[in-house]
Design a protein around this motif. Structure first.
Motif, PDB file in Angstrom:
ATOM      1  N   GLY A   8     -55.381  69.810  27.399  1.00  0.00           N
ATOM      2  CA  GLY A   8     -56.343  69.274  26.444  1.00  0.00           C
ATOM      3  C   GLY A   8     -57.580  68.621  27.052  1.00  0.00           C
ATOM      4  N   LEU A   9     -57.688  68.594  28.372  1.00  0.00           N
ATOM      5  CA  LEU A   9     -58.893  68.030  28.980  1.00  0.00           C
ATOM      6  C   LEU A   9     -60.051  69.016  28.867  1.00  0.00           C
ATOM      7  CD1 LEU A   9     -57.014  65.891  30.151  1.00  0.00           C
ATOM      8  CD2 LEU A   9     -58.067  66.208  32.367  1.00  0.00           C
ATOM      9  N   THR A  10     -61.278  68.495  28.882  1.00  0.00           N
ATOM     10  CA  THR A  10     -62.417  69.409  28.957  1.00  0.00           C
ATOM     11  C   THR A  10     -62.618  69.768  30.419  1.00  0.00           C
ATOM     12  OG1 THR A  10     -64.047  67.704  29.341  1.00  0.00           O
ATOM     13  CG2 THR A  10     -63.545  68.226  27.043  1.00  0.00           C
ATOM     14  N   LYS A  11     -63.433  70.771  30.653  1.00  0.00           N
ATOM     15  CA  LYS A  11     -63.639  71.234  32.016  1.00  0.00           C
ATOM     16  C   LYS A  11     -64.249  70.128  32.886  1.00  0.00           C
ATOM     17  CE  LYS A  11     -64.963  75.386  34.419  1.00  0.00           C
ATOM     18  NZ  LYS A  11     -65.479  76.724  34.308  1.00  0.00           N
ATOM     19  N   ALA A  12     -65.230  69.421  32.307  1.00  0.00           N
ATOM     20  CA  ALA A  12     -65.909  68.373  33.074  1.00  0.00           C
ATOM     21  C   ALA A  12     -64.952  67.233  33.409  1.00  0.00           C
ATOM     22  CB  ALA A  12     -67.104  67.859  32.286  1.00  0.00           C
ATOM     23  N   GLU A  13     -64.152  66.831  32.406  1.00  0.00           N
ATOM     24  CA  GLU A  13     -63.161  65.767  32.645  1.00  0.00           C
ATOM     25  C   GLU A  13     -62.204  66.181  33.753  1.00  0.00           C
ATOM     26  OE1 GLU A  13     -62.620  63.914  28.125  1.00  0.00           O
ATOM     27  OE2 GLU A  13     -61.326  65.525  28.826  1.00  0.00           O
ATOM     28  N   ALA A  14     -61.718  67.403  33.620  1.00  0.00           N
ATOM     29  CA  ALA A  14     -60.741  67.899  34.587  1.00  0.00           C
ATOM     30  C   ALA A  14     -61.336  67.867  35.995  1.00  0.00           C
ATOM     31  CB  ALA A  14     -60.323  69.318  34.222  1.00  0.00           C
ATOM     32  N   LYS A  15     -62.571  68.274  36.106  1.00  0.00           N
ATOM     33  CA  LYS A  15     -63.210  68.338  37.418  1.00  0.00           C
ATOM     34  C   LYS A  15     -63.328  66.945  38.037  1.00  0.00           C
ATOM     35  CE  LYS A  15     -66.416  71.498  39.440  1.00  0.00           C
ATOM     36  NZ  LYS A  15     -67.525  72.404  39.253  1.00  0.00           N
ATOM     37  N   ALA A  16     -63.740  65.990  37.201  1.00  0.00           N
ATOM     38  CA  ALA A  16     -63.907  64.621  37.692  1.00  0.00           C
ATOM     39  C   ALA A  16     -62.566  64.054  38.156  1.00  0.00           C
ATOM     40  CB  ALA A  16     -64.504  63.756  36.593  1.00  0.00           C
ATOM     41  N   LYS A  17     -61.529  64.251  37.335  1.00  0.00           N
ATOM     42  CA  LYS A  17     -60.195  63.742  37.686  1.00  0.00           C
ATOM     43  C   LYS A  17     -59.704  64.372  38.981  1.00  0.00           C
ATOM     44  CE  LYS A  17     -59.315  61.016  34.338  1.00  0.00           C
ATOM     45  NZ  LYS A  17     -59.443  61.513  32.964  1.00  0.00           N
TER      46      LYS A  17
END
Lengths: 309, 428
Positions: free
Chosen positions: A103-112
């Motif tokens: 359920g994460l967005t691509k940008a969120e996932a990348k940052a994490k």
């Protein structure tokens, strides 16, 4: 205390085989909960139900007080015992895919991911294919995949298998840190040392039933049986051993300490107090050690499983 | 829905980026064209070799019938008995020896190491028959000239009831269209169905499956996988068509039209002596329900592929590795092969016959059989609609069953699965 997870009366059958028989557990928020049990006891079945991989035949699961629903998958992180990732997919791409499925967005996932890659010293792995990594390295990726969406509930099935001691410690510290940040951890394992070190609550599942559960401390309290380890310096160890009153059921054991001491354990009968036993034993020699033998989780595990038949 | 899209995207990209996939996509048309050229080349070499055939004619009447051609030299043996002639031809390594022993009735034998082709046998028989018939006619005082003059050759014109002219190659054209569509569908199902199956096995053996299905429902993963793979398949297919087309055009320009024609084409082209016939053939093609065929092709293509792909996923989920799939493959391959046979034999023979009709309703065979029926007969729309409804309803049924097996199977390791086991899973 609020429970992150509650399993109520969970029953699961596969054909004629009952994998879980009216199982109840309550996992308090912020705890590290050890789910113990021999192979085939039903641990994995329970974990799969919590992860909504399979559905129970009866009973219900509550997550933060709400009945479990598909939307809750974003609040759960699961590392299965049989680890697995796509071998021919690049590490970064793979992590993003799995995070987006949660359920994460691509940008969120990348940052994490950048945060975690940095933290676990994995810079430069982004474009490597999984099959180019060593087993330990792959395990780190697996760990990140499990935790990166910052779930409330983390479920680890045998988390330390495959890690060398250094990395096992690293992961252990990360798990405890996540707990300190408010996550609740369920731990399924055979390795009792790690339970002893990390868990504050345990449940023991044997043959599809929960046979024991509660705070680790309470469980241990329950299993205290007035056994004590003793060391004496005596003029003659054999004579001293023979002279110990028979009501103590003394048995020689090995204790760390001086080389030539007489080491043994005793079991205090109900009516005998500690001071009386000290009195009796100091007559035989110079006392260097006297301590209660608190049962280890391992002992409790073996004892309970044996009793259960 | 977002997640389904994510899965489709991953499956698609994963397939398309795979090195073997890329190589196969671009090398296959090359191989295909290469093989076609090679066959053409080999046939032309074969045709260049000159056969030597000895002729021993005891009647003396027939020997003049055999004149040297580009591909055959005749050596005439005289005043020898047959035994010597056989030995002589054998030592000289002639292709064969034609021995004509007697006329009225004609008695002839052809000796050779290899069995001569049907075509060649017919050729010899025809020549001898013609000569013998003429001799018979002359013996009965019938003038050959009269025969020649009275001979009539009818060219039967073909028209359908609506009055449209068709060519004699009509049946052939229909078979090419129907058979081509059916065969294509079968190949697609087998190739990409296997691909789906392998990818299920891969996820199962590298154990990522638990992580995925703790995030999405197994049915989504299954549908995503089938769709992603089929999109990859269609991509590959389109590239083949385009690359193959370009290659063929380029090669025909470079090598000239002769090199591109296979021997079969020469025969077909030979029949087209004038533009009228060509025009008729084009008419035939235009007369086919082309739009109907194309639309039906896509609907049956998608339906048939999904039906079989669902079965393939279930098989993939039931086993631990590819070698274990064998026992489950027969029920998949059998209906496919059956449909092709029914198509080429029953449908060609009678497109509205019972066998053809029944098989064009059974969902496992209907995509191929119905596609082959459409060019042959005027199939009523209701027939097609009923067949499609049956197909698509059964897709839901089969997908539902397959997803049950899939759901259980993907979490089941190290167990040899059999049919009984699968049946049990359906009830979990």
């Amino acid at each position: 205390m609020k429970n992150t997870l509650e399993a109520r009366n969970i029953t699961k059958r596969y054909g004629d085989f009952t994998a879980l028989n009216h199982v109840n557990i309550a996992v308090p928020k912020g705890s590290v909960y050890g789910l113990l049990g021999p192979n085939g006891a039903g641990k994995t079945s329970l974990i799969r139900i919590i992860n909504q991989i399979t559905m129970p035949d009866g009973g219900e699961i509550l997550l933060n007080g709400e009945p479990l629903e598909p939307k809750h998958i974003a609040q759960i992180g699961y590392m299965p015992e049989e680890r697995g990732l796509y071998k021919s997919m690049k590490v970064g791409e793979q992590c993003i895919y799995l995070a987006m499925l949660k359920g994460l967005t691509k940008a969120e996932a990348k940052a994490k991911l950048e945060y975690w890659f940095d933290r676990l010293g994995m810079q430069g792995w982004w474009n490597k294919k999984l099959q180019e990594l060593s087993k330990g390295m792959a395990q780190k990726v697996q760990f990140i995949v499990t935790v990166m969406h910052e779930p409330d509930l983390l479920i680890f099935d045998e988390p330390f298998s495959g890690f060398d001691p250094v990395n096992a410690n690293l992961i252990k510290d990360e798990i405890l840190k996540l707990r300190d940040q408010g996550a609740t951890i369920i731990f399924s394992t055979h390795r009792m040392e790690s339970v002893e070190e990390m868990c504050d609550h345990i449940a023991l599942i044997n043959k599809s039933n929960v046979v024991l559960s509660g705070k680790l401390n309470d469980v241990k309290q329950q299993f205290r049986n007035r056994e004590y380890a003793v060391s004496l310096i005596t003029p003659n160890n054999d004579q001293a051993m023979a002279a110990i009153p028979s009501m103590y059921n003394a048995m020689q054991i090995d204790l760390a300490g001086l080389d030539n001491t007489l080491d043994f354990k005793i079991k205090l009968p109900e009516e005998v107090s500690i001071s009386q036993s000290l009195n009796d034993l100091t007559k035989l020699g110079e006392l260097t050690h006297y301590s209660e033998m608190i049962p280890s989780v391992n002992d409790i595990f073996i004892k309970t499983v044996k009793q259960d038949g | 829905m977002d997640k389904l899209w994510l899965i489709i995207k991953r499956e698609y990209l994963n397939k398309v980026r795979n090195r073997t996939f890329i190589i196969m996509t671009f090398v296959s048309p090359l191989i295909f064209v290469g093989v076609a050229l090679l066959v053409g080349f080999l046939t032309s070499i074969n045709n260049d070799t000159v056969r030597e055939i000895a002729v021993l004619d005891e009647t003396g009447d027939y020997a003049p019938l055999f004149k040297d051609t580009k591909r055959t030299d005749y050596i005439f043996i005289e005043n020898e008995d047959i035994k010597t002639a056989i030995t002589a031809s054998e030592t000289a390594d002639y292709y064969g020896l034609l021995y004509i022993k007697d006329k009225r009735p004609v008695e002839a034998t052809f000796y050779s190491d290899d069995a001569p082709s049907m075509e060649y046998i017919n050729d010899i028989e025809e020549r001898i028959n013609k000569k013998a018939t003429e001799d018979n006619l002359i013996a009965r005082n019938i003038s050959l000239q009269v025969i020649q003059e009275t001979k009539v050759e009818t060219d039967l014109k073909l028209q359908n009831y609506t009055g449209v002219q068709t060519s004699k190659a009509n049946g052939w054209i229909k078979m090419a269209f129907g058979g081509g569509a059916g065969y294509l569908l079968m190949m697609f199902i087998i190739i990409y169905g296997n691909m789906v199956m392998r990818s299920v096995i891969e996820e199962k053996t590298n154990r990522i499956i638990e992580i995925i299905i703790s995030s999405v429902k197994p049915i989504y993963l299954m549908i995503g996988k089938i769709t992603g793979t089929s999109l990859a398949g269609i991509t590959q297919f389109l590239i083949w068509v385009v690359v193959g087309g370009i290659l063929f055009t380029v090669l025909s320009v470079i090598l000239g039209p002769e090199a591109m024609q296979s021997p079969g084409n020469e025969v077909a082209m030979g029949q087209l002596e004038n533009m009228d016939k060509m025009q008729l053939m084009i008419n035939d093609v235009m007369q086919l329900p082309l739009l109907k065929l194309v639309i039906c092709f896509f609907i049956y293509f998608i339906g048939g592929y999904f039906l079989y792909a669902a079965i393939y996923t279930a098989i993939g989920a039931a086993v631990d590795n590819e070698t274990d799939t064998q026992q489950f493959m027969l029920p998949v391959i059998l209906p496919l092969i059956l449909s092709i046979y029914v198509g080429f034999f029953s449908v060609m023979e009678s497109p509205h016959g019972t066998v053809a009709v029944i098989f064009s309703y059974i969902p496992l065979t209907s995509p191929i059989v119905m596609l082959m029926r459409i060019p042959f007969g005027d199939i009523a729309y209701w027939e097609i609609i009923v067949s499609m409804l049956l197909l698509y309803t059964s897709i839901f049924g089969v997908a539902w069953l397959a997803s049950k097996i899939y759901r259980v199977g993907i979490l089941m390791y190290g167990k040899k699965t059999n049919w009984k086991e699968l049946y049990k899973w359906l009830k979990y």
